[in-house]
Design an enzyme around this catalytic site. Sequence first.
Site, mmCIF file in Angstrom:
data_model
loop_
_atom_site.group_PDB
_atom_site.id
_atom_site.type_symbol
_atom_site.label_atom_id
_atom_site.label_comp_id
_atom_site.label_asym_id
_atom_site.label_seq_id
_atom_site.Cartn_x
_atom_site.Cartn_y
_atom_site.Cartn_z
ATOM 1 N N LYS A 1 0.852 -1.193 0.000
ATOM 2 C CA LYS A 1 0.000 0.000 0.000
ATOM 3 C C LYS A 1 0.883 1.237 0.000
ATOM 4 C CE LYS A 1 -4.349 1.159 2.307
ATOM 5 N NZ LYS A 1 -5.097 0.969 3.548
HETATM 6 O O1 G3P Z 1 -9.136 1.911 4.401
HETATM 7 C C1 G3P Z 1 -8.982 3.230 4.828
HETATM 8 C C2 G3P Z 1 -9.689 3.374 6.110
HETATM 9 O O2 G3P Z 1 -9.048 2.603 7.087
HETATM 10 C C3 G3P Z 1 -9.874 4.750 6.587
HETATM 11 O O3 G3P Z 1 -11.041 4.713 7.309
HETATM 12 O O4 G3P Z 1 -12.704 5.497 8.889
HETATM 13 O O5 G3P Z 1 -10.283 6.147 9.181
HETATM 14 O O6 G3P Z 1 -11.642 7.120 7.353
HETATM 15 P P1 G3P Z 1 -11.425 5.940 8.225
#
Ligand code: G3P
Length: 219
Positions: A87
Amino acid sequence: MKFFLDTPNLEQIQEAQSLGIIDGVTTNPSLMAKEGITGKENILNHYIKICELVDGDVSAEVISTEYEGMIEEGEKLAALHPQIVVKVPVTKNGIKAIKYFSTKGIRTNCTLIFAPGQALLAAKAGASYVSPFVGRLDDISHDGLLLVEQIVDAFNYYGFETQVLAASLRSTLHIVRCMEIGTDVVTCPLKPILGLLDHPLTDKGLKQFLDDHNKANTL
Ligand code: G3P
């Protein structure tokens, strides 16, 4: 549509795996830290544990922001297990690293995508996946799902093989909308995925079936 679980939590991954509907796992440095997985060796070992639990792709994120560091880290991560997808953030160095990895046959997930042009460059560089962050755009009153739709449409139009992996999904409705858009992959915690099962008419109908069966069979 593939379902990835967005967590390094082994219990949650195990539970999802036992349901038989999980195609892979995504992680990021914040999620790893939140789970208390710290230290280079522990982090690398944890990725191997995840790969041993699931059958599909497991995204492991580089920490370096410099090109050379990304290459060194990415090669180390890719060598851990065949299921590892490296990633990489959508920066100038990140795009250059994705191009390098694609020529070496190392699969990549280009992360932190917030605009269609970022996804386009990642696809040009040969990313295996691009990850538009839906919830974080919604958080600032931008339409995260519109971004997913724009990328899916453009990739279909130009025939890019890069898969669109909708990330930062926060709700069951996000998943349903991604299905309508034709997104290749969604990644989120287990709860919104299980929410897809919920319907009051299913509960009501099942109760009715069982009540009728029991009545008929106890006469
Ligand atoms: O896959 C990306 C994700 O982990 C981000 O999620 O909820 O932190 O915006 P969030």
